[in-house]
Write an enzyme that holds these catalytic residues in place. Structure first.
Site, short mmCIF file in Angstrom:
data_model
loop_
_atom_site.label_atom_id
_atom_site.label_comp_id
_atom_site.label_asym_id
_atom_site.label_seq_id
_atom_site.Cartn_x
_atom_site.Cartn_y
_atom_site.Cartn_z
N ASP A 34 54.40 11.01 2.87
CA ASP A 34 54.61 11.99 3.94
C ASP A 34 55.09 11.30 5.21
O ASP A 34 55.93 11.82 5.94
CB ASP A 34 53.30 12.72 4.25
CG ASP A 34 52.91 13.66 3.13
OD1 ASP A 34 53.65 13.69 2.12
OD2 ASP A 34 51.88 14.35 3.25
N TYR A 37 58.70 10.52 4.99
CA TYR A 37 59.45 11.77 5.11
C TYR A 37 59.52 12.20 6.58
O TYR A 37 60.58 12.57 7.09
CB TYR A 37 58.80 12.86 4.26
CG TYR A 37 59.58 14.15 4.26
CD1 TYR A 37 60.65 14.34 3.38
CD2 TYR A 37 59.27 15.18 5.15
CE1 TYR A 37 61.38 15.50 3.39
CE2 TYR A 37 60.00 16.35 5.16
CZ TYR A 37 61.05 16.51 4.28
OH TYR A 37 61.78 17.67 4.30
N ASP A 38 58.39 12.10 7.28
CA ASP A 38 58.35 12.47 8.70
C ASP A 38 59.27 11.58 9.52
O ASP A 38 59.94 12.03 10.44
CB ASP A 38 56.92 12.32 9.25
CG ASP A 38 56.06 13.49 8.86
OD1 ASP A 38 56.61 14.46 8.31
OD2 ASP A 38 54.84 13.44 9.10
N LEU A 84 61.19 48.28 -12.98
CA LEU A 84 60.84 48.19 -14.40
C LEU A 84 59.92 49.32 -14.81
O LEU A 84 59.08 49.77 -14.02
CB LEU A 84 60.13 46.87 -14.67
CG LEU A 84 60.95 45.60 -14.54
CD1 LEU A 84 60.06 44.39 -14.70
CD2 LEU A 84 62.06 45.58 -15.58
N LYS A 117 54.56 38.32 -14.54
CA LYS A 117 55.03 39.26 -13.53
C LYS A 117 54.36 38.88 -12.22
O LYS A 117 53.16 39.12 -12.02
CB LYS A 117 54.68 40.70 -13.92
CG LYS A 117 55.28 41.71 -12.95
CD LYS A 117 55.15 43.13 -13.48
CE LYS A 117 55.89 44.10 -12.61
NZ LYS A 117 55.40 44.16 -11.23
N CYS A 426 35.63 46.61 21.13
CA CYS A 426 34.63 46.80 22.18
C CYS A 426 35.07 45.90 23.33
O CYS A 426 35.28 44.71 23.15
CB CYS A 426 33.26 46.39 21.67
SG CYS A 426 32.08 46.09 22.99
N CYS A 431 28.72 42.21 25.23
CA CYS A 431 28.17 42.91 24.07
C CYS A 431 27.38 41.93 23.21
O CYS A 431 27.88 40.86 22.85
CB CYS A 431 29.32 43.51 23.27
SG CYS A 431 28.84 44.08 21.64
S1 IVH Z 1 62.99 41.30 -13.53
C1 IVH Z 1 65.64 44.94 -13.85
N1 IVH Z 1 61.15 39.48 -13.70
O1 IVH Z 1 58.55 43.37 -10.68
C2 IVH Z 1 64.70 43.81 -13.86
N2 IVH Z 1 60.84 41.25 -12.15
O2 IVH Z 1 59.47 46.63 -11.10
C3 IVH Z 1 64.44 43.31 -12.54
N3 IVH Z 1 58.79 41.06 -10.81
O3 IVH Z 1 60.49 44.59 -8.17
C4 IVH Z 1 63.17 42.62 -12.38
N4 IVH Z 1 58.08 39.18 -11.71
O4 IVH Z 1 59.89 42.22 -7.86
C5 IVH Z 1 61.52 40.62 -13.10
N5 IVH Z 1 59.61 37.74 -13.91
C6 IVH Z 1 60.00 38.88 -13.33
C7 IVH Z 1 59.23 39.50 -12.33
C8 IVH Z 1 59.68 40.69 -11.76
C9 IVH Z 1 57.83 40.13 -10.81
C10 IVH Z 1 58.79 42.24 -9.93
C11 IVH Z 1 60.09 42.47 -9.23
C12 IVH Z 1 60.40 43.95 -9.40
C13 IVH Z 1 59.22 44.47 -10.14
C14 IVH Z 1 59.72 45.31 -11.28
#
Ligand code: IVH
Length: 671
Positions: A34, A37-38, A84, A117, A426, A431
C-alpha cells in the site's frame, strides 16, 4: 523535469497505477505494498497538478470525484434494459426449461449459464475506443440516469479496457454492489456520526451511486460485477465467451458463474449456491439462468419486456411472522427519534429476533405497522431485521395507526423536523436520553475509551444529578461513586482510574468523542490531521474546514454549529478538568490535494533542489507556502543551516521535517 519528461512519466505512472489497482481490486492479488502504491499516486498527483493539461483520461486521479451537479442528465440506452421473469421452485424452473425446449423445437438438453443474482442496482457502461465514456442507471429500461462522474470513482472499474485491440464501441451491463463487510462498516460510521443507517446493502449502493456529489460516491467502497452485453460484442457468440471477454477487458466478473448442461445440472447448481448464500461476501437473492448460445437467445426473443431465454430463480426469503408487542420510540445521541417494534421473539435463520427498527415516521406510515399487528419479519444475511409487511387480515379490531409523538418521550420537549429530512429530532440539548447517549458515546471505545462506564452506571449518575456533562465525569471521586447502589469500593476506584487514564487520548479520539453530527472516526481523523489542537478546531472558519479534502459544506456547517457557546463551554471545562488531547502525528492524506490546508515554511538550504522548486512542489500538492513561522504554520521544512525560523517553530511546537522526509512527502525522487 521538462514537459516531455513529465508527459512520459505521467503516462508511465498512470499505466503502472492502473495495473496495480486491477491486480488489487479485480484479481485480488496485489504485487505492491500500500505504501508503494501511495507513493506512486502522490508522484502522479504532483505531476498532474503541475501539468494539468497532461492528465490522461484513464488517470486514477479521476476516481476522487468531482464537484456536485444539479441533476443527472438522461441517458438513452442503446437497447432496452429488460427485466427478468422470476420463478420460485424447481417445478417452475422445469416449466421454464420445457418451454425453452418447445420454442426451440428440441428434446435435447439445453446448455445454460447460471450466475448468482446480485442484489444491487443495475449499471450500464459505454466505452469508445477502449475508454470509458458513460455510466448509467437502468431508469425505466429505455432511459436511465447518466451517473458517469460517480461511476468513475468505483475502484476496480476500468477507465480504459485492457488488451491491445478494444472494440470501437462496447456497451456492457452489470450490477453495482456494496459488500456486506463494507456495508456494516459504513453503517457503523454513520451511526457514530449521528446519521441514519441504511436498511440494507442494496439501498446503500443505490444511495451511493445516485449522489449529486461524486466525492461522496468516491468515499463509499462500492464494488461491481459485469454480466451482460448492451450491444452485440463482435466475435462473442455465447454467454460463457462474453464473461471470458469481460474478464479479459479487466472487469470484475462473478467467479461463481457455472455452465450447466440440462435442467438437472441447473437444479444442482441452485442447491449448491443456496447452501453458500450467506457465506458470500455480498448479498444475492437467487440465481439467473441464461441460455448460453446467443443465436438461440435471438430465436427465443422476448415477451413484455422480459427475455424468454432467461429466468431468475429466486431463493426463499428468510422470513417469519410474529406479533408486535408495542412500538417504542428511542431517542439517539443527536436527538433523532427512531420508532422500534418490540416483537414476540422468533427465530429467523438461526438467530432470535425480538426487535426490528422502523427507521423513521415515513417508513412507519408507508408500512402502517401498529401495536398488536401480526407482521412478516425478514433477516437478509447478517443485516438488521426489518418488518416486510403487516398481515392485514390478522389485525385486531379497533387498532389505531401509530403516530410519532409530538413531544420527546424522554424529556417532553418539542420535536422538530429539519427540511429535507425524514427524521424527527428532539431539540433539547439537555434531554436526559440524549445526555445518556452522548455520555455513552463519549466513553465508548472509538471515543475516550473509559472502561467500566456502561449503561447502568451512566443512568445512575444522571438520576442522581452527579453528572450533567462529560466534564463532570472528571470531577467524580471514588467515595461518591462507591455510594452508588451496587458499586463496590474496588470498582469505584477502578472507574476513577479509567477516567483518569482517558485524559490523554489522541486528538482524533477526543474529537470523535464529542459526538458532533456527521463527525465519526474518519472525519475526526481528518480534522486531527489538519488542526494541532481542539482550540484550533474551535476557531476554524468554514473556508478552512471545507479546504480539507473529504470535508464538504454539510459537515463543515455541522462543526460550526456544534461549537456554539454551550458546547464550547463543555470543551473548555474538559480541558480545565485536565483532559489533554494529544496532537496527532501528521501524515500526508492519500488522495485529493494531499497537502490542502497545510501552511508550510521553508528554512535553510536544501541539497537536492532550489527553494523555488521546493515551493512549487508543495503548492502543487495544495499547500500554502509562507515566509515566516506563526501559530498558523502547520509544517516547517528544514534544510542545512536553518535560520531563526527553526527556533520559532520549536517554540510554537510546529512540526519540523528534514530534507528526506520532505522528499518523501512530495513523492519526489531526486534525479
Ligand atoms: S441479466 C435480460 N444477470 O436482476 C437480462 N441480471 O430483473 C438482463 N441481476 O435488473 C439481466 N444479477 O440488475 C442478469 N447475473 C445477473 C444478474 C442480474 C442481478 C439483476 C439485474 C436486473 C434484474 C433482473
Amino acid at each position: 523535469m521538462d514537459r516531455e519528461e513529465a508527459r512520459r512519466r505521467i503516462e508511465r505512472l498512470t499505466e503502472e497505477l492502473n495495473e496495480h489497482a486491477y491486480r488489487y481490486y479485480v484479481l485480488d492479488s496485489p504485487t505492491v505494498s500500500d505504501a508503494e502504491y501511495d507513493r506512486l499516486s502522490r508522484e502522479l498527483e504532483a505531476l498532474e497538478a503541475a501539468y494539468p493539461e497532461l492528465v490522461r483520461p484513464d488517470s486514477p486521479s479521476h476516481r476522487v470525484g468531482a464537484p456536485p451537479r444539479a441533476d443527472f442528465p438522461p441517458f438513452r440506452h442503446p437497447s432496452p434494459m429488460l427485466s427478468l421473469q422470476n420463478c420460485f421452485s424447481e417445478e417452475e424452473f422445469f416449466e421454464f426449461h420445457r418451454r425453452v425446449q418447445k420454442l426451440l423445437g428440441t428434446e435435447e438438453d439445453v446448455t445454460y449459464m447460471v450466475e448468482p443474482k446480485l442484489d444491487g442496482l443495475s449499471l450500464e457502461l459505454l466505452y469508445e475506443r477502449g475508454l470509458l465514456q458513460a455510466g448509467a442507471t437502468r431508469g425505466d429500461g429505455m432511459v436511465g440516469e447518466d451517473v458517469t462522474p460517480n461511476v468513475r470513482t468505483i475502484q476496480g472499474l476500468p477507465l480504459r479496457l485492457r488488451g491491445a485491440d478494444p472494440p470501437e464501441r462496447l456497451v456492457v451491463r452489470g450490477e453495482v454492489i456494496l459488500e456486506k463487510a463494507h456495508f456494516e462498516r459504513l453503517n457503523r460510521e454513520r451511526e457514530e456520526a449521528g446519521e441514519p443507517a441504511f436498511a440494507n446493502p442494496r439501498n446503500a449502493a443505490a444511495g451511493s451511486l445516485r449522489q449529486l456529489d461524486s466525492r461522496v460516491t468516491a468515499s463509499r467502497p462500492l464494488s461491481y460485477m459485469m454480466y451482460a452485453p448492451g450491444l452485440p460484442v463482435p466475435g462473442v457468440e455465447t454467454q460463457q465467451e462474453l464473461l471470458e471477454r469481460l474478464r479479459e477487458f479487466g472487469f470484475r466478473v462473478n467467479p461463481r458463474s457455472v455452465l450447466c448442461h440440462g435442467a438437472q445440472e441447473v437444479a444442482a447448481a441452485y442447491r449448491a449456491l443456496l447452501a453458500d448464500r450467506f457465506s458470500l461476501p455480498y448479498d444475492i437473492d437467487g440465481m439467473v439462468v441464461k441460455v448460453n448460445r446467443f443465436d438461440l437467445q435471438r430465436r427465443l426473443g422476448e415477451v413484455s419486456r422480459s427475455p424468454r431465454w432467461a429466468i431468475a430463480w429466486k431463493f426463499p426469503p428468510v422470513q417469519e411472522t410474529t406479533r408486535v408487542r408495542e412500538i417504542v420510540v428511542q431517542v439517539g445521541r443527536t436527538g433523532v427519534l427512531t420508532p422500534v417494534a418490540e416483537l414476540e421473539p422468533v427465530r429467523i435463520g438461526g438467530v432470535e429476533v425480538s426487535r426490528a427498527t422502523l427507521h423513521n415516521q415515513d417508513e412507519v406510515r408507508r408500512k402502517d405497522v401498529r401495536a398488536q399487528d401480526t407482521v412478516v419479519v425478514q433477516r437478509a444475511g447478517d443485516v438488521i431485521p426489518e418488518i416486510v409487511a403487516v398481515v392485514l387480515d390478522r389485525r385486531p379490531a379497533g387498532s389505531v395507526p401509530f403516530v410519532m409523538p409530538e413531544r420527546c418521550p424522554a424529556c417532553g420537549g418539542p420535536v422538530s423536523q429539519a427540511e429535507g429530512e425524514s427524521a424527527l429530532r428532539c431539540a433539547n440539548m439537555d434531554c436526559p436520553a440524549q445526555l445518556r447517549e452522548r455520555l455513552l458515546h463519549f466513553a465508548s471505545r472509538g471515543g475516550m475509551d473509559i472502561q467500566g462506564l456502561g449503561e447502568k452506571i451512566v443512568e445512575r449518575l444522571l438520576e442522581r444529578g452527579l453528572v450533567k456533562t462529560a466534564a463532570d465525569l472528571y470531577r467524580l471521586d471514588a467515595a461518591t461513586l462507591a455510594e452508588i447502589e451496587r458499586m463496590g469500593e474496588k470498582s469505584a476506584q477502578n472507574l476513577v482510574a479509567a477516567i483518569e487514564q482517558s485524559k490523554r487520548r489522541p486528538l482524533s479520539r477526543f474529537i470523535a468523542a464529542l459526538g458532533i453530527l456527521h463527525v465519526g472516526e474518519h472525519v475526526a481523523a481528518l480534522l486531527a490531521q489538519r488542526f494541532a489542537s481542539i482550540g484550533d478546531l474551535m476557531r476554524a472558519s468554514a473556508e478552512e474546514l471545507t479546504a480539507i479534502p473529504g470535508i464538504g459544506p454539510e459537515v463543515s456547517a455541522s462543526i460550526l454549529r456544534f461549537f456554539e457557546p454551550k458546547n464550547r463551554a463543555v470543551v473548555e471545562a474538559l480541558l480545565e478538568a485536565g483532559v489533554t488531547p494529544l496532537a496527532e502525528e501528521k501524515k500526508p492524506a492519500p488522495s485529493g490535494a494531499p497537502l490542502a490546508g497545510q501552511i508550510v515554511v521553508l528554512t535553510g538550504t536544501l541539497a537536492s533542489m532550489e527553494r523555488g522548486k521546493a515551493k512549487a512542489l508543495l503548492e502543487a500538492l495544495g499547500a500554502k507556502v509562507t515566509g515566516s513561522v506563526s501559530k498558523k504554520t502547520t509544517l516547517v521544512v528544514c534544510g542545512e543551516n536553518p535560520g531563526s525560523k527553526l527556533a520559532e517553530a520549536e517554540k510554537l511546537g510546529v512540526r519540523v521535517i528534514g530534507e528526506q522526509e520532505f522528499l518523501d512527502l512530495v513523492g519526489h525522487t531526486p534525479s
